[in-house]
Design an enzyme around this catalytic site. Structure first.
Site, PDB file in Angstrom:
ATOM      1  N   LYS A  52       9.353  -4.936   4.507  1.00 57.25           N
ATOM      2  CA  LYS A  52       9.756  -5.664   3.565  1.00 57.25           C
ATOM      3  C   LYS A  52       9.783  -4.622   2.399  1.00 57.25           C
ATOM      4  O   LYS A  52      10.834  -4.449   1.347  1.00 57.25           O
ATOM      5  CB  LYS A  52       8.682  -6.868   3.112  1.00 57.25           C
ATOM      6  CG  LYS A  52       8.800  -7.932   3.669  1.00 57.25           C
ATOM      7  CD  LYS A  52       7.732  -8.894   3.673  1.00 57.25           C
ATOM      8  CE  LYS A  52       8.004 -10.186   4.626  1.00 57.25           C
ATOM      9  NZ  LYS A  52       6.912 -10.940   4.794  1.00 57.25           N
ATOM     10  N   GLN A  96       1.263 -11.976   1.850  1.00 59.80           N
ATOM     11  CA  GLN A  96       1.545 -12.134   3.279  1.00 59.80           C
ATOM     12  C   GLN A  96       0.644 -13.057   4.055  1.00 59.80           C
ATOM     13  O   GLN A  96      -0.722 -12.810   3.904  1.00 59.80           O
ATOM     14  CB  GLN A  96       1.400 -10.856   3.835  1.00 59.80           C
ATOM     15  CG  GLN A  96       1.971 -10.644   5.449  1.00 59.80           C
ATOM     16  CD  GLN A  96       3.279 -10.875   5.358  1.00 59.80           C
ATOM     17  OE1 GLN A  96       4.071 -10.365   5.048  1.00 59.80           O
ATOM     18  NE2 GLN A  96       3.549 -11.410   6.742  1.00 59.80           N
ATOM     19  N   ASP A 119       9.339 -16.567  -0.906  1.00 64.55           N
ATOM     20  CA  ASP A 119       9.127 -17.225   0.332  1.00 64.55           C
ATOM     21  C   ASP A 119       9.576 -18.690   0.283  1.00 64.55           C
ATOM     22  O   ASP A 119       9.560 -19.129   1.505  1.00 64.55           O
ATOM     23  CB  ASP A 119       7.458 -17.071   0.692  1.00 64.55           C
ATOM     24  CG  ASP A 119       7.477 -15.845   1.490  1.00 64.55           C
ATOM     25  OD1 ASP A 119       8.196 -15.187   2.094  1.00 64.55           O
ATOM     26  OD2 ASP A 119       6.273 -15.344   1.343  1.00 64.55           O
TER      27      ASP A 119
END
Ligand code: NAD
Length: 284
Positions: A52, A96, A119
């Site tokens: 990422k 994460q 997200d």
């Protein structure tokens, strides 16, 4: 033999468009910024976070990584998120998952400002997706929809079967297919006669987390097979949830692992970070 849907090629096309927009924003003095938080030492999570970060750099975005030790306490994590919420250089924040067991994932997801939640896991964003009126889409399902569109695969009226009901993949995947007029079935670990549902699928999405879970007998002739699974085999190689060699013979389209859904997930994250930067700077 199925046509292989190449996530590397499609994600490169998506990223090219994003990079052009980022260059345009830079001329206005705006650099989209993403903060990535990782807690602990999970090797797979470390790879995802590093990919990422690399994508941000490649597209000219600003990125900052916070690698916190396994024993981080919830208060410290929430404090960091609070600081990032207030930081104008940061447009997107992601933590994460999975987190170490002692940390409350819901508390963390709820702490990220919805407008920085790239997200799309915050309940506000989840609710917007249900209503079909959203700012961000969850990265993996949105990446899959982009692949279907790129290949000209029309979802309208198709029998779509999603295996897996996680908040990250299965549930939002079903919702996005529904928005495109698919007839959607969500299956899961308690589904009876799963194979019968799968055999009826024109579009089959496997998000289970078990190597080669989808066998040849579960694939309808001519089906579109989307493999979300990322499973590490004993020899170190990655393997999807679908028995690729067998399914490829019956499917019309199929995604490989690696090089299928994974690159699309990252491309969508970049897209969401760009959208966040534009919205926060009142450009859209
Ligand atoms: P998860 O563990 O949260 O969910 C797995 C789902 O599979 C559950 O809903 C469960 O009901 C279902 N399931 C388990 N056993 C089953 C069975 N025997 N029959 C039917 N359903 C069964 O996992 P997740 O976060 O949704 O991820 C799924 C897979 O996708 C994992 O391999 C993960 O690594 C991968 N993943 C890939 C990407 C990507 O970018 N490619 C992104 C997210 C997740």
């Amino acid at each position: 033999m199925a046509k292989i849907i190449d996530g590397k090629v499609i994600s490169a096309a998506v990223k090219e468009k994003i990079a052009a927009e980022v260059r345009g924003l830079k001329e206005k003095g705006i650099v989209p910024g993403l903060a990535v938080i990782i807690v602990g030492e999970d090797p797979a999570s470390k790879v995802y976070v590093s990919n990422k970060k690399k994508a941000c750099e490649q597209l000219g975005m600003y990125s900052v990584e916070y690698a916190l030790p396994e024993n981080t306490q919830i208060d410290e994590l929430l404090k960091l998120i609070d600081n990032l919420n207030k930081d104008s250089k940061i447009n997107g924040i992601l933590c994460q998952l999975p987190l170490p067991r002692h940390l409350d994932e819901d508390a963390v997801i709820n702490a990220i400002l919805p407008e920085k939640d790239v997200d799309a896991f915050h309940p506000v964003n989840v609710g917007k997706i249900m209503n079909g009126d959203y700012d961000f889409l969850p990265c993996t399902p949105a990446g899959i929809m982009e692949m279907l569109e790129y290949e000209g695969i029309d979802v309208t009226g198709k029998n779509c079967v999603v295996i897996g009901r996680s908040n990250i993949v299965g549930k939002p995947m079903a919702m996005l297919l529904l928005h495109k007029n698919g007839t959607v079935t969500i299956t899961h670990s308690k589904t009876k006669d799963l194979a019968a549902f799968c055999r009826n699928a024109d579009i089959l999405v496997a998000a289970v987390g078990r190597a080669k879970f989808v066998t040849e007998d579960m694939v309808k002739e001519g089906a579109v097979v989307i493999d979300v699974g990322i499973n590490r085999m004993a020899d170190g190689k990655l393997c999807g949830d679908v028995d690729f060699d067998a399914a490829e013979k019956k499917a019309s389209y199929i995604t490989p692992v690696p090089g299928g859904v994974g690159p699309m997930t990252i491309a969508t994250l970049m897209k969401n970070t760009l959208t966040a930067a534009k919205k926060q700077n009142k450009i859209v």
